[in-house]
Design an enzyme around this catalytic site. Structure first.
Site, PDB file in Angstrom:
ATOM      1  N   THR A  53       0.555  -1.399  -0.182  1.00 35.06           N
ATOM      2  CA  THR A  53      -0.007  -0.149   0.016  1.00 35.06           C
ATOM      3  C   THR A  53       0.829   1.169  -0.756  1.00 35.06           C
ATOM      4  O   THR A  53      -0.012   2.041  -0.941  1.00 35.06           O
ATOM      5  CB  THR A  53      -0.917   0.173   0.802  1.00 35.06           C
ATOM      6  OG1 THR A  53      -1.899  -1.603   1.502  1.00 35.06           O
ATOM      7  CG2 THR A  53      -1.911   1.214   1.156  1.00 35.06           C
ATOM      8  N   SER A  54       1.741   1.505   0.645  1.00 32.03           N
ATOM      9  CA  SER A  54       2.808   2.538   0.649  1.00 32.03           C
ATOM     10  C   SER A  54       3.641   2.980  -0.658  1.00 32.03           C
ATOM     11  O   SER A  54       3.487   3.866  -0.451  1.00 32.03           O
ATOM     12  CB  SER A  54       3.622   2.105   2.353  1.00 32.03           C
ATOM     13  OG  SER A  54       3.217   2.069   3.447  1.00 32.03           O
ATOM     14  N   TYR A 116     -12.076  -3.448  -4.992  1.00 37.49           N
ATOM     15  CA  TYR A 116     -12.786  -3.429  -5.706  1.00 37.49           C
ATOM     16  C   TYR A 116     -13.430  -3.537  -5.450  1.00 37.49           C
ATOM     17  O   TYR A 116     -14.674  -3.391  -5.452  1.00 37.49           O
ATOM     18  CB  TYR A 116     -12.068  -1.970  -6.348  1.00 37.49           C
ATOM     19  CG  TYR A 116     -13.270  -1.482  -7.475  1.00 37.49           C
ATOM     20  CD1 TYR A 116     -13.656  -0.125  -7.258  1.00 37.49           C
ATOM     21  CD2 TYR A 116     -13.494  -2.047  -8.906  1.00 37.49           C
ATOM     22  CE1 TYR A 116     -14.629   0.097  -8.232  1.00 37.49           C
ATOM     23  CE2 TYR A 116     -14.752  -1.418  -9.203  1.00 37.49           C
ATOM     24  CZ  TYR A 116     -15.587  -0.423  -9.191  1.00 37.49           C
ATOM     25  OH  TYR A 116     -15.829   0.558  -9.649  1.00 37.49           O
ATOM     26  N   TYR A 142      -2.700 -10.689   2.897  1.00 38.90           N
ATOM     27  CA  TYR A 142      -3.052  -9.264   3.434  1.00 38.90           C
ATOM     28  C   TYR A 142      -4.241  -8.450   3.226  1.00 38.90           C
ATOM     29  O   TYR A 142      -4.286  -8.641   2.379  1.00 38.90           O
ATOM     30  CB  TYR A 142      -2.023  -8.164   2.409  1.00 38.90           C
ATOM     31  CG  TYR A 142      -1.467  -6.904   2.342  1.00 38.90           C
ATOM     32  CD1 TYR A 142      -2.081  -6.619   3.659  1.00 38.90           C
ATOM     33  CD2 TYR A 142      -0.831  -5.767   1.599  1.00 38.90           C
ATOM     34  CE1 TYR A 142      -1.812  -4.777   3.875  1.00 38.90           C
ATOM     35  CE2 TYR A 142      -0.516  -4.496   1.845  1.00 38.90           C
ATOM     36  CZ  TYR A 142      -1.404  -3.820   3.226  1.00 38.90           C
ATOM     37  OH  TYR A 142      -1.634  -2.688   3.060  1.00 38.90           O
ATOM     38  N   ARG A 147      -9.239  -0.496   2.634  1.00 37.62           N
ATOM     39  CA  ARG A 147      -8.971  -0.524   1.518  1.00 37.62           C
ATOM     40  C   ARG A 147      -9.752  -0.635   0.460  1.00 37.62           C
ATOM     41  O   ARG A 147      -9.324  -1.150  -0.807  1.00 37.62           O
ATOM     42  CB  ARG A 147      -7.312  -0.318   1.654  1.00 37.62           C
ATOM     43  CG  ARG A 147      -7.296   0.944   2.329  1.00 37.62           C
ATOM     44  CD  ARG A 147      -5.525   1.758   1.906  1.00 37.62           C
ATOM     45  NE  ARG A 147      -5.353   2.571   0.876  1.00 37.62           N
ATOM     46  CZ  ARG A 147      -4.470   2.877   0.903  1.00 37.62           C
ATOM     47  NH1 ARG A 147      -4.037   3.575   1.595  1.00 37.62           N
ATOM     48  NH2 ARG A 147      -4.892   4.214  -0.037  1.00 37.62           N
ATOM     49  N   LYS A 171      -0.501 -10.018   7.019  1.00 35.05           N
ATOM     50  CA  LYS A 171      -0.329  -8.836   7.614  1.00 35.05           C
ATOM     51  C   LYS A 171      -2.065  -8.057   7.716  1.00 35.05           C
ATOM     52  O   LYS A 171      -2.933  -8.105   6.952  1.00 35.05           O
ATOM     53  CB  LYS A 171       0.383  -7.921   6.311  1.00 35.05           C
ATOM     54  CG  LYS A 171       0.494  -6.509   7.173  1.00 35.05           C
ATOM     55  CD  LYS A 171       0.771  -5.824   5.629  1.00 35.05           C
ATOM     56  CE  LYS A 171       0.786  -3.711   6.248  1.00 35.05           C
ATOM     57  NZ  LYS A 171       1.639  -3.118   5.274  1.00 35.05           N
ATOM     58  N   ILE A 213       4.856  -4.525   9.990  1.00 33.36           N
ATOM     59  CA  ILE A 213       4.799  -4.136   8.577  1.00 33.36           C
ATOM     60  C   ILE A 213       4.116  -2.609   8.500  1.00 33.36           C
ATOM     61  O   ILE A 213       3.427  -2.091   8.100  1.00 33.36           O
ATOM     62  CB  ILE A 213       4.348  -4.872   7.603  1.00 33.36           C
ATOM     63  CG1 ILE A 213       4.914  -6.364   7.399  1.00 33.36           C
ATOM     64  CG2 ILE A 213       4.690  -4.277   6.124  1.00 33.36           C
ATOM     65  CD1 ILE A 213       4.224  -7.169   6.403  1.00 33.36           C
TER      66      ILE A 213
END
Length: 301
Positions: A53-54, A116, A142, A147, A171, A213
């Site tokens: 994501t980052s 999505y 993950y 999100r 995660k 993380i």
């Protein structure tokens, strides 16, 4: 020993999800990226992840994501473990990127719940199992429902662990800490559980988690790694102190969508050109002032 059995023993600690630096024209800043990876390792981070994501993966092409993986593998040079993010909302892309992570010798691949399109639990099981069955590389699930719009339920996660021996951890960017506890209970105490919620990094260790993380490690890798080190050394009070010392930074870095405040902070620290790819943009001037104030309080600028 299978690779996933070896990974269970070593993939622990503070894994920094390194941001993807861009130049003013929006192109990948390769030299700065390698400098960031080196700085993370020199600052004590125990592992490196990219294009999670980052790293703004949804704004990058597959070839760009592969290039970032290559650059990270080269810069790490075996000094710490490497777990790139290979998931996508597109199944074929996720499969291709996971196979590529295995091809270049990553220690594990982190595969996000598709975002999505909100698949149901049976579809999520099929998605992850098909990917895991196609590779031998260890897989870290993950789960970030805030999100992706869908939660990977405990029952589904347990079914995946039972069906796929190379699914070794997750995660959990899930604020429901009851859910996180049940993941550890039903998936087994040797399941590698990492916090992706900054204020739950310390609590995750307390229930037997493998580490975290944390996007905050991009800005303050020394303290984030030290939180894990203190816990691992049995310094519970010291770990608690570090947890609370970092709370103002953790709070301010998530007052806007990650990684916008993180990139603003790194720009103030002189580490990057604070450029995000559209549709993301930098925080307001008011929030950037708050970020600077917290950085100053921690002697980071």
């Amino acid at each position: 020993m299978p690779k996933y059995a070896e990974a269970r023993k070593k993939l622990r600690g503070s894994i920094c999800p390194v941001i993807t630096p861009f130049k003013e024209d929006g192109s990948l800043d390769e030299e700065t990226f390698k400098e960031l990876v080196n700085w993370q390792i020199e600052s004590g981070s125990h592992g490196i992840s990219v294009t999670g994501t980052s790293g703004e993966p949804s704004s990058m092409t597959i070839e760009e994501r592969k290039r970032v993986m290559d650059l990270a593998k080269e810069a790490i040079d075996g000094r710490v473990f490497f777990t790139p993010g290979t998931g996508s909302t597109n199944f074929d892309e996720a499969m291709e990127l996971t196979k590529y992570a295995e091809e270049i010798g990553a220690d594990a691949a982190m595969v996000i719940v598709p975002y999505y399109n909100k698949p149901n639990q049976a579809a999520l099981f099929d998605h992850f199992k098909t990917i895991a069955d196609a590779v031998e590389i260890p897989i870290i699930l993950y789960n970030i429902p805030g999100r992706t719009g869908v939660n990977l339920e405990v029952e589904t996660m347990k079914a995946l662990v039972d069906a796929c021996p190379n699914i070794i951890g997750a995660k959990e960017s899930n604020k429901d800490f009851e859910h996180v506890n049940r993941v550890m209970l039903y998936c087994g105490r040797d399941f590698l559980l990492y916090s992706g919620i900054e204020l739950l990094c310390y609590p995750m260790l307390a229930i037997g988690g493998a580490g975290f993380i944390s996007a905050t490690a991009n800005v303050d890798p020394v303290r984030v790694a030290d939180l894990y080190n203190k816990w691992a050394d049995g310094d519970v009070a010291g770990a608690q102190d570090m947890h609370y010392a970092m709370m103002p930074l953790n709070d301010v870095l998530f007052k806007d969508t990650n990684p916008a405040p993180v990139k603003a902070a790194l720009g103030m620290m002189g580490k990057i050109t604070p450029k995000l790819r559209r549709p993301l943009g930098l925080p307001t001037e008011e929030l950037q002032a708050e970020v600077r104030e917290v950085l100053e309080s921690l002697d980071l600028v």
